[in-house]
Design a protein around this motif. Structure first.
Motif, PDB file in Angstrom:
ATOM      1  N   LYS A  53       6.020  11.337  -5.925  1.00 26.42           N
ATOM      2  CA  LYS A  53       5.405  11.440  -7.256  1.00 26.42           C
ATOM      3  C   LYS A  53       4.451  12.628  -7.329  1.00 26.42           C
ATOM      4  O   LYS A  53       4.446  13.373  -8.311  1.00 26.42           O
ATOM      5  N   ALA A  57       4.676  15.920  -9.659  1.00 23.51           N
ATOM      6  CA  ALA A  57       3.654  16.071 -10.696  1.00 23.51           C
ATOM      7  C   ALA A  57       2.750  17.281 -10.490  1.00 23.51           C
ATOM      8  O   ALA A  57       2.441  17.995 -11.453  1.00 23.51           O
ATOM      9  N   TYR A 103       3.141  15.078 -22.957  1.00 23.58           N
ATOM     10  CA  TYR A 103       4.456  14.551 -23.322  1.00 23.58           C
ATOM     11  C   TYR A 103       5.416  14.585 -22.131  1.00 23.58           C
ATOM     12  O   TYR A 103       6.244  13.688 -21.979  1.00 23.58           O
ATOM     13  N   THR A 104       5.289  15.581 -21.293  1.00 19.80           N
ATOM     14  CA  THR A 104       6.111  15.635 -20.083  1.00 19.80           C
ATOM     15  C   THR A 104       5.843  14.420 -19.206  1.00 19.80           C
ATOM     16  O   THR A 104       6.741  13.888 -18.561  1.00 19.80           O
ATOM     17  N   GLY A 105       4.602  13.963 -19.202  1.00 17.24           N
ATOM     18  CA  GLY A 105       4.230  12.775 -18.434  1.00 17.24           C
ATOM     19  C   GLY A 105       4.919  11.500 -18.898  1.00 17.24           C
ATOM     20  O   GLY A 105       4.900  10.494 -18.192  1.00 17.24           O
ATOM     21  N   ARG A 106       5.546  11.523 -20.040  1.00 14.96           N
ATOM     22  CA  ARG A 106       6.287  10.346 -20.517  1.00 14.96           C
ATOM     23  C   ARG A 106       7.629  10.189 -19.823  1.00 14.96           C
ATOM     24  O   ARG A 106       8.254   9.146 -19.929  1.00 14.96           O
ATOM     25  N   THR A 107       8.075  11.233 -19.134  1.00 15.82           N
ATOM     26  CA  THR A 107       9.327  11.128 -18.385  1.00 15.82           C
ATOM     27  C   THR A 107       9.046  10.463 -17.043  1.00 15.82           C
ATOM     28  O   THR A 107       7.961  10.605 -16.483  1.00 15.82           O
ATOM     29  N   ALA A 108       9.998   9.735 -16.535  1.00 20.81           N
ATOM     30  CA  ALA A 108       9.800   9.001 -15.284  1.00 20.81           C
ATOM     31  C   ALA A 108       9.486   9.929 -14.116  1.00 20.81           C
ATOM     32  O   ALA A 108       8.634   9.626 -13.284  1.00 20.81           O
ATOM     33  N   PHE A 110       7.932  12.781 -13.994  1.00 23.48           N
ATOM     34  CA  PHE A 110       6.586  13.363 -14.044  1.00 23.48           C
ATOM     35  C   PHE A 110       5.540  12.363 -14.519  1.00 23.48           C
ATOM     36  O   PHE A 110       4.520  12.735 -15.076  1.00 23.48           O
ATOM     37  N   SER A 111       5.776  11.088 -14.295  1.00 24.48           N
ATOM     38  CA  SER A 111       4.921  10.044 -14.863  1.00 24.48           C
ATOM     39  C   SER A 111       3.530   9.953 -14.242  1.00 24.48           C
ATOM     40  O   SER A 111       2.661   9.294 -14.798  1.00 24.48           O
ATOM     41  N   LEU A 112       3.295  10.609 -13.133  1.00 21.90           N
ATOM     42  CA  LEU A 112       1.963  10.559 -12.513  1.00 21.90           C
ATOM     43  C   LEU A 112       1.088  11.646 -13.148  1.00 21.90           C
ATOM     44  O   LEU A 112       0.825  12.698 -12.571  1.00 21.90           O
ATOM     45  N   ILE A 113       0.648  11.374 -14.370  1.00 20.15           N
ATOM     46  CA  ILE A 113      -0.117  12.353 -15.141  1.00 20.15           C
ATOM     47  C   ILE A 113      -1.386  12.794 -14.410  1.00 20.15           C
ATOM     48  O   ILE A 113      -1.696  13.988 -14.397  1.00 20.15           O
TER      49      ILE A 113
END
Length: 184
Positions: A53, A57, A103-108, A110-113
Motif C-alpha cells: 500500500k 501510495a 479522488y485518486t485515493g478513491r481507487t483501491a 491508491f486507497s492509503l491517502i
C-alpha cells in the motif's frame, strides 16, 4: 513476544545506518526513510500488505507534488510578480492537483491517502531542500525520494526482525492492562 535485543537499540542502529545511505555522493534524503518507516507503523506495522500500500501510495503522492512544482514553474507568475499574486496562482494549482490526488485515493490501489500525503510532503522537502542525485531536476528528485521512501517499510520490517522476537511462555498471571479502563 519478547525481544532478544530491545527494539529501541535495533531501530537506533538502523536509523544510524541511514547516514551512510543519504550521506553518499548521490545526496539522497535519509529522512525520507524515516517518513515511510513511521508510516509503516501508522498503517498497521510491518507486513507485505502494508508495504504494498505504501509503495503504491507514496510515489503517487510524490508524483502529484512534482506536478505542482512543474506547473508552478511554468505559470507561477501568471497573475503578476508580487508574492501575493504568485501565492494565488500556487493556491489554485494546489487546489486542482490536490483534488485530483484525493479522488485518486478513491481507487483501491491508491486507497492509503495518508501514504500519498507522506510521499507528497517527502517530494517537497527533497526538492526544496536541495536533495537528490541532481538537485532541482524534477525527475531526479522524484527518483531519489521514491527510492528512499521505498526503504522505510524495509527498515520497519528489519527493526522488528533483528530484535529476534521469541514467544513468551504463558503464565497463570493476568496480562497487564493496555489501556486505562473506563470509569464507571
Amino acid at each position: 513476544m519478547r525481544e532478544l535485543v530491545p527494539h529501541e537499540i535495533v531501530a537506533s542502529i538502523l536509523a544510524g545506518l541511514t547516514a551512510f545511505i543519504g550521506g553518499t555522493a548521490l545526496n539522497l534524503p535519509p529522512w525520507a526513510i524515516f517518513i515511510s518507516w513511521a508510516g509503516t507503523f501508522l498503517a498497521g506495522g510491518p507486513s507485505m500488505a502494508v508495504a504494498r500500500k505504501l509503495w503504491a501510495a507514496m510515489p503517487a503522492g510524490s508524483t502529484f507534488a512534482m506536478l505542482i512544482v512543474l506547473v508552478d514553474q511554468h505559470i507561477g507568475s501568471a497573475f503578476g510578480s508580487s508574492r501575493l499574486a504568485q501565492d494565488a496562482v500556487l493556491a489554485l494549482i494546489i487546489l486542482v492537483v490536490n483534488t485530483a490526488l484525493m479522488y485518486t485515493g478513491r481507487t483501491a490501489f491508491f486507497s492509503l491517502i495518508p501514504g500519498m500525503f507522506l510521499g507528497f510532503a517527502s517530494y517537497f522537502a527533497t526538492f526544496f531542500g536541495g536533495f537528490g542525485f541532481h538537485p532541482g531536476n524534477l525527475l531526479a528528485v522524484w527518483v531519489s525520494v521514491v527510492a528512499m521512501n521505498a526503504l522505510g517499510p524495509v527498515f520497519a520490517y528489519l527493526s522488528r526482525r533483528l530484535a529476534f522476537p521469541r514467544p513468551v511462555a504463558a503464565s497463570g498471571a493476568a496480562p497487564a492492562p493496555t489501556a486505562i479502563p473506563d470509569a464507571a
